[in-house]
Design an enzyme around this catalytic site. Structure first.
Site, PDB file in Angstrom:
ATOM      1  N   LYS A  81      30.784 -34.081 -91.643  1.00  0.00           N
ATOM      2  CA  LYS A  81      29.843 -35.175 -91.897  1.00  0.00           C
ATOM      3  C   LYS A  81      28.473 -34.965 -91.233  1.00  0.00           C
ATOM      4  O   LYS A  81      27.438 -35.293 -91.820  1.00  0.00           O
ATOM      5  CB  LYS A  81      30.440 -36.507 -91.452  1.00  0.00           C
ATOM      6  CG  LYS A  81      31.607 -36.977 -92.320  1.00  0.00           C
ATOM      7  CD  LYS A  81      32.069 -38.360 -91.907  1.00  0.00           C
ATOM      8  CE  LYS A  81      33.192 -38.858 -92.798  1.00  0.00           C
ATOM      9  NZ  LYS A  81      33.581 -40.247 -92.470  1.00  0.00           N
ATOM     10  N   ASP A 118      30.678 -45.537 -95.657  1.00  0.00           N
ATOM     11  CA  ASP A 118      31.737 -46.101 -94.811  1.00  0.00           C
ATOM     12  C   ASP A 118      31.431 -47.541 -94.399  1.00  0.00           C
ATOM     13  O   ASP A 118      32.331 -48.381 -94.352  1.00  0.00           O
ATOM     14  CB  ASP A 118      31.944 -45.237 -93.573  1.00  0.00           C
ATOM     15  CG  ASP A 118      32.665 -43.929 -93.882  1.00  0.00           C
ATOM     16  OD1 ASP A 118      33.438 -43.905 -94.860  1.00  0.00           O
ATOM     17  OD2 ASP A 118      32.451 -42.945 -93.156  1.00  0.00           O
TER      18      ASP A 118
END
Length: 280
Positions: A69, A105
């Site tokens: 990420k 997210d």
């Protein structure tokens, strides 16, 4: 003739555990889209080369999970606001040939609570257990929804302080020793740590200390009911498991790659719940 199939992916190392192919495969079938979504295991040392060849290999974009990420954040030419503030990218896509990175997210976390605990953001102070990457997305979502008192609790106080400094006003940092003192007026208790997975029965916070109106949520979804959620349910508090966060975070990416905004339905949830049950 060129391959007209719309292609997307999820990459991580390892990635075989990912439920994302089942989620996106369900939506592709549901909407009758000629598309594919596959899991691709890429080692960290090969990740930059993998990203550089995405367009040449016909991909419209994809999802990025651990441990890529932060690397995806660095490689994206442009980033959305959520990725910029969280400091990590979990979704890649192309606009006019330019690679964009986003973070869905926070959206997934908030949408899950919207589904199962409407009005959650007005319940009062939030206690966030953990100061890792997932907690950054949660804190971003809390701030976006106007939660004015966010209390980060972490075993290593220095990491909680880093997040306090990153997110600024309304965020405070605390060590585990004072957790009980922070719960008495909290309207939200959020676990972002791995505690509760793999049969771990420990509790890092006691829901018995929360007020009656409090909501308890855990971003862990294996098991669906963690020890923290079980203790909160026994106390008759509102609980929200972590599976909805996984399902909802997938929505924006699917829309970018395949041109349709999908819905998180009971049918989809049942499909993934069935996949969580250990096979004999």
């Amino acid at each position: 003739m060129a391959d007209a199939t719309k292609k997307a992916f999820v990459t991580g190392h390892p990635v075989k555990h990912s439920r994302s192919p089942k989620i996106h495969g369900h939506w592709l079938a549901r909407h009758g889209i000629d598309g594919s979504y596959q899991a691709i295991d890429v080692a960290p040392e090969n990740f930059a080369d993998f990203v550089k060849t995405l367009q040449a290999n016909g991909y419209r974009g994809g999802n990025v999970t651990i441990p890529h990420k932060e690397a995806a954040f660095a490689l994206a030419e442009h980033r959305d606001q959520a990725a910029q503030e969280i400091g990590a990218v979990n979704t890649l896509w192309f606009e006019d040939g330019v690679l964009w990175g986003g973070n869905t997210d926070a959206h997934g976390f908030a949408a899950n609570l919207d589904d199962h605990a409407p009005g959650w953001a007005s319940e009062g102070p939030a206690v966030v257990l953990g100061a890792g990457g997932a907690s950054r997305a949660v804190i971003h979502a809390l701030k976006e929804r106007g939660v004015a008192d966010i209390r980060i609790v972490n075993r290593t106080l220095a990491r909680a302080i880093e997040l306090r400094d990153r997110f600024g006003a309304g965020v405070s940092a605390h060590g585990m020793a004072v957790t009980s003192e922070l719960l008495g007026d909290a309207g939200l208790l959020i676990n972002t740590t791995a505690l509760g997975m793999h049969g771990n029965e420990g509790l890092s916070a006691d829901p018995a200390l929360l007020p009656d109106h409090a909501i308890v949520t855990d971003i862990v979804y294996v098991p669906l009911e963690t020890p923290l959620l079980a203790a909160a349910r026994a106390r008759q508090l509102k609980t929200v498991d972590g599976l909805g966060m996984l399902l909802h975070q997938a929505v924006p990416g699917f829309e970018r790659w395949f041109g349709v905004r999908p819905q998180v339905t009971a049918e989809l949830r049942a499909l993934i719940v069935a996949d969580l049950v250990p096979k004999p």
